[in-house]
Write a protein that holds these residues in place. Structure first.
Motif, PDB file in Angstrom:
ATOM      1  N   ASP A 300       0.827  -1.205   0.000  1.00  0.00           N
ATOM      2  CA  ASP A 300       0.000   0.000   0.000  1.00  0.00           C
ATOM      3  C   ASP A 300       0.865   1.261   0.000  1.00  0.00           C
ATOM      4  O   ASP A 300       0.532   2.259  -0.655  1.00  0.00           O
ATOM      5  CB  ASP A 300      -0.930  -0.004   1.214  1.00  0.00           C
ATOM      6  CG  ASP A 300      -1.983  -1.104   1.152  1.00  0.00           C
ATOM      7  OD1 ASP A 300      -2.316  -1.524   0.025  1.00  0.00           O
ATOM      8  OD2 ASP A 300      -2.444  -1.555   2.213  1.00  0.00           O
ATOM      9  N   THR A 303       2.250   1.701  -3.509  1.00  0.00           N
ATOM     10  CA  THR A 303       1.177   2.142  -4.402  1.00  0.00           C
ATOM     11  C   THR A 303       0.937   3.635  -4.229  1.00  0.00           C
ATOM     12  O   THR A 303       0.776   4.380  -5.211  1.00  0.00           O
ATOM     13  CB  THR A 303      -0.113   1.351  -4.118  1.00  0.00           C
ATOM     14  OG1 THR A 303       0.140  -0.049  -4.284  1.00  0.00           O
ATOM     15  CG2 THR A 303      -1.230   1.766  -5.065  1.00  0.00           C
ATOM     16  N   GLN A 307       1.128   6.643  -7.004  1.00  0.00           N
ATOM     17  CA  GLN A 307      -0.046   7.495  -7.190  1.00  0.00           C
ATOM     18  C   GLN A 307       0.297   8.962  -6.958  1.00  0.00           C
ATOM     19  O   GLN A 307      -0.193   9.860  -7.653  1.00  0.00           O
ATOM     20  CB  GLN A 307      -1.167   7.061  -6.233  1.00  0.00           C
ATOM     21  CG  GLN A 307      -1.773   5.719  -6.580  1.00  0.00           C
ATOM     22  CD  GLN A 307      -2.755   5.221  -5.527  1.00  0.00           C
ATOM     23  OE1 GLN A 307      -3.570   4.334  -5.786  1.00  0.00           O
ATOM     24  NE2 GLN A 307      -2.678   5.753  -4.321  1.00  0.00           N
ATOM     25  N   THR A 319      -6.832   3.134  -9.929  1.00  0.00           N
ATOM     26  CA  THR A 319      -6.025   2.000  -9.463  1.00  0.00           C
ATOM     27  C   THR A 319      -6.916   0.765  -9.406  1.00  0.00           C
ATOM     28  O   THR A 319      -8.037   0.827  -8.886  1.00  0.00           O
ATOM     29  CB  THR A 319      -5.430   2.278  -8.071  1.00  0.00           C
ATOM     30  OG1 THR A 319      -4.647   3.477  -8.137  1.00  0.00           O
ATOM     31  CG2 THR A 319      -4.540   1.129  -7.625  1.00  0.00           C
ATOM     32  N   THR A 334      -1.290  -7.617  -7.063  1.00  0.00           N
ATOM     33  CA  THR A 334      -0.776  -6.523  -7.878  1.00  0.00           C
ATOM     34  C   THR A 334      -1.789  -5.399  -7.971  1.00  0.00           C
ATOM     35  O   THR A 334      -2.976  -5.635  -8.220  1.00  0.00           O
ATOM     36  CB  THR A 334      -0.429  -7.007  -9.299  1.00  0.00           C
ATOM     37  OG1 THR A 334       0.609  -7.981  -9.223  1.00  0.00           O
ATOM     38  CG2 THR A 334       0.033  -5.854 -10.177  1.00  0.00           C
ATOM     39  N   HIS A 335      -1.304  -4.179  -7.787  1.00  0.00           N
ATOM     40  CA  HIS A 335      -2.098  -2.977  -8.013  1.00  0.00           C
ATOM     41  C   HIS A 335      -1.594  -2.317  -9.299  1.00  0.00           C
ATOM     42  O   HIS A 335      -0.429  -1.914  -9.368  1.00  0.00           O
ATOM     43  CB  HIS A 335      -1.946  -1.988  -6.853  1.00  0.00           C
ATOM     44  CG  HIS A 335      -2.467  -2.500  -5.554  1.00  0.00           C
ATOM     45  ND1 HIS A 335      -2.135  -1.928  -4.340  1.00  0.00           N
ATOM     46  CD2 HIS A 335      -3.303  -3.526  -5.259  1.00  0.00           C
ATOM     47  CE1 HIS A 335      -2.744  -2.581  -3.363  1.00  0.00           C
ATOM     48  NE2 HIS A 335      -3.457  -3.561  -3.897  1.00  0.00           N
ATOM     49  N   ILE A 337      -1.846   0.885 -11.754  1.00  0.00           N
ATOM     50  CA  ILE A 337      -2.300   2.267 -11.809  1.00  0.00           C
ATOM     51  C   ILE A 337      -2.420   2.639 -13.284  1.00  0.00           C
ATOM     52  O   ILE A 337      -1.459   2.459 -14.056  1.00  0.00           O
ATOM     53  CB  ILE A 337      -1.324   3.202 -11.077  1.00  0.00           C
ATOM     54  CG1 ILE A 337      -1.154   2.734  -9.632  1.00  0.00           C
ATOM     55  CG2 ILE A 337      -1.813   4.645 -11.115  1.00  0.00           C
ATOM     56  CD1 ILE A 337      -0.039   3.438  -8.879  1.00  0.00           C
ATOM     57  N   VAL A 353       2.387  -2.372  -9.305  1.00  0.00           N
ATOM     58  CA  VAL A 353       3.054  -2.547  -8.013  1.00  0.00           C
ATOM     59  C   VAL A 353       2.657  -3.909  -7.448  1.00  0.00           C
ATOM     60  O   VAL A 353       1.469  -4.187  -7.277  1.00  0.00           O
ATOM     61  CB  VAL A 353       2.678  -1.421  -7.024  1.00  0.00           C
ATOM     62  CG1 VAL A 353       3.497  -1.546  -5.749  1.00  0.00           C
ATOM     63  CG2 VAL A 353       2.883  -0.050  -7.655  1.00  0.00           C
ATOM     64  N   GLY A 384       7.691  -2.100  -8.082  1.00  0.00           N
ATOM     65  CA  GLY A 384       6.662  -1.292  -8.733  1.00  0.00           C
ATOM     66  C   GLY A 384       7.256  -0.134  -9.513  1.00  0.00           C
ATOM     67  O   GLY A 384       8.318   0.395  -9.161  1.00  0.00           O
TER      68      GLY A 384
END
Length: 430
Positions: A300, A303, A307, A319, A334-335, A337, A353, A384
């Motif tokens: 987090d 991320t 961002q 996201t 996985t995030h 964006i 990420v 990331g």
């Protein structure tokens, strides 16, 4: 790579987790190899014990003058020695087969990763900014009047072939400013350690982060065996390759701005116009090495770092959590964006990420010593984009475009451009 003990203890759970990724059951094959390997090791150890025992008795038989017993024991020693060598060779071969099998199996998704087959099943978790309502038909980056003089695909094709670009003048300067802005932000505000790494790495480094053995066709290898990095994730993560560090060493947070090289073998025909998908590009990459208890929180945090770059640039984004069928090979969650591109009228990925758990650490044999004592444990790794520089350039150009083909540039870039605020329609900075 996966923990063979965990597979032995609960093969059904292992196969169920792989099934969520659309992979076939492999635990029977793994366990069969593992059982044969352990049997060979046991046979080698038993034969070694028999050999040692017979070797001790040989001397006694010789001293007692029992020639027949002496010859029998000497022959037994030779037989057992051959058995040991045979079983050790067999165990080594089976071990190599097992490792090769485990190396080719993707990581297991966390339970909270949404199930799905492809990007259509990804789940949006955050959105920032509102795309501008333009009173003219938006163009893609390479169509803008102010960009055309500084973005040359024709010369690049002459030099290197398709999917390359030559940037020059104001466009090249904006591209450089973006990378500098990203690095400065991550170092000064996000607490990452700026790192400069080689872009040529040994083959074992590509194995360590999971690019090999399965995805060799997606990268470039030199004639003397080095690999060109597809991302700085490879050298940054492998800094801890083969190391056992103190718990106080953690976390380690790195950031690097590098050239990256990808063959794009699996993307024939996709995004061929413009510089969205190139064989050579620049990226600012973040890598974190953490204690296992901290890796989900670190996901987090990372991320948020990515961002934050987009927010400072004033670029609308969303996201998403990748579903099980869209995740990368080494990821547990996985995030992605995705930044808004007016020219395409859609959101496109600009950062991915991922938290890998101990998957890469097992491949690299990277561990830490717990502060309270006990056996060393495997580290957790994350990576990331923070961000892909070329794609960020595209987003800045398209979101700042004006009807005359000029581009209003984000305020945070002005200091990097000596106070210039605009890419004019004739391709200069003003």
């Amino acid at each position: 790579m996966h923990d063979i003990r965990a597979i032995r203890e609960n093969p059904a759970a292992f196969d169920a987790a792989l099934a969520r990724r659309g992979a076939s059951s492999v635990s029977p094959e793994i366990l069969k190899l593992d059982e044969a390997r352990r049997a060979a090791i046991h046979a080698a150890e038993t034969a070694q014990a028999d050999q040692n025992k017979a070797s001790k008795e040989v001397g006694r038989a010789k001293a007692s003058g029992d020639e027949a017993e002496f010859e029998r024991l000497r022959a037994l020693v030779a037989t057992k020695k051959a058995e040991v060598a045979e079983m050790q060779a067999k165990a080594k071969d089976l071990d190599a087969q097992l490792e090769a099998l485990l190396m080719g199996i993707p990581n297991l998704p966390f339970d909270d990763v949404p199930e799905g087959a492809d990007e259509a099943d990804n789940v949006e978790i955050h959105r920032w900014g509102t795309p501008k309502d333009l009173d003219f038909a938006p163009k893609e980056h390479y169509e803008l009047a102010g960009v055309i003089p500084g973005m040359d695909f024709e010369t690049a094709a002459k030099l290197s072939g398709s999917r390359f670009v030559v940037l020059s003048g104001a466009v090249a300067r904006i591209h450089r400013a973006l990378a500098q802005f990203m690095i400065d932000t991550h170092v000064e505000e996000n607490g990452l350690t700026e790192t400069w790494t080689p872009v040529l790495v040994k083959e074992e480094m590509m194995y360590g982060t999971g690019q090999l053995p399965k995805f060799g066709e997606d990268s470039y290898q030199t004639t003397n065996g080095w690999w060109l990095v597809p991302t700085a994730e490879v050298p940054l993560t492998n800094i801890v390759n083969g190391m056992t560090v103190e718990e106080s060493y953690l976390p380690r947070r790195y950031v690097a701005h590098t050239q990256c090289f990808r063959s794009e073998a699996g993307s024939a025909g996709r995004d061929t116009a413009g510089m969205l998908r190139q064989h050579q590009f620049e990226k600012v990459e973040m890598v974190s090495v953490t204690h296992p208890d901290k890796s989900r929180d670190e996901l987090d945090r990372m991320t948020g770092c990515a961002q934050g770059i987009l927010e400072r640039l004033g670029l609308p984004y969303r996201t998403v959590v990748l579903c099980t069928g869209d995740m990368g090979f080494g990821a547990r969650r996985t995030h992605d964006i995705e930044v808004w591109l007016p020219g395409q009228n859609m959101y496109r990925e600009i950062s991915s990420v991922s938290v890998c758990g101990d998957f890469q650490a097992r491949r690299m044999n990277a561990r830490f010593k717990p502060a309270e004592g006990g056996k060393p444990e495997f580290l957790h790794t994350l990576n990331g984009s923070g961000l892909a520089v070329g794609r960020c350039l595209i987003a800045v150009l398209e979101n700042g475009q004006q009807a005359d083909g000029s581009v209003i540039l984000p305020e945070v870039l002005h200091p990097y451009l000596r106070g210039r605020t605009t890419l004019t329609a004739d391709g200069t900075l003003a």
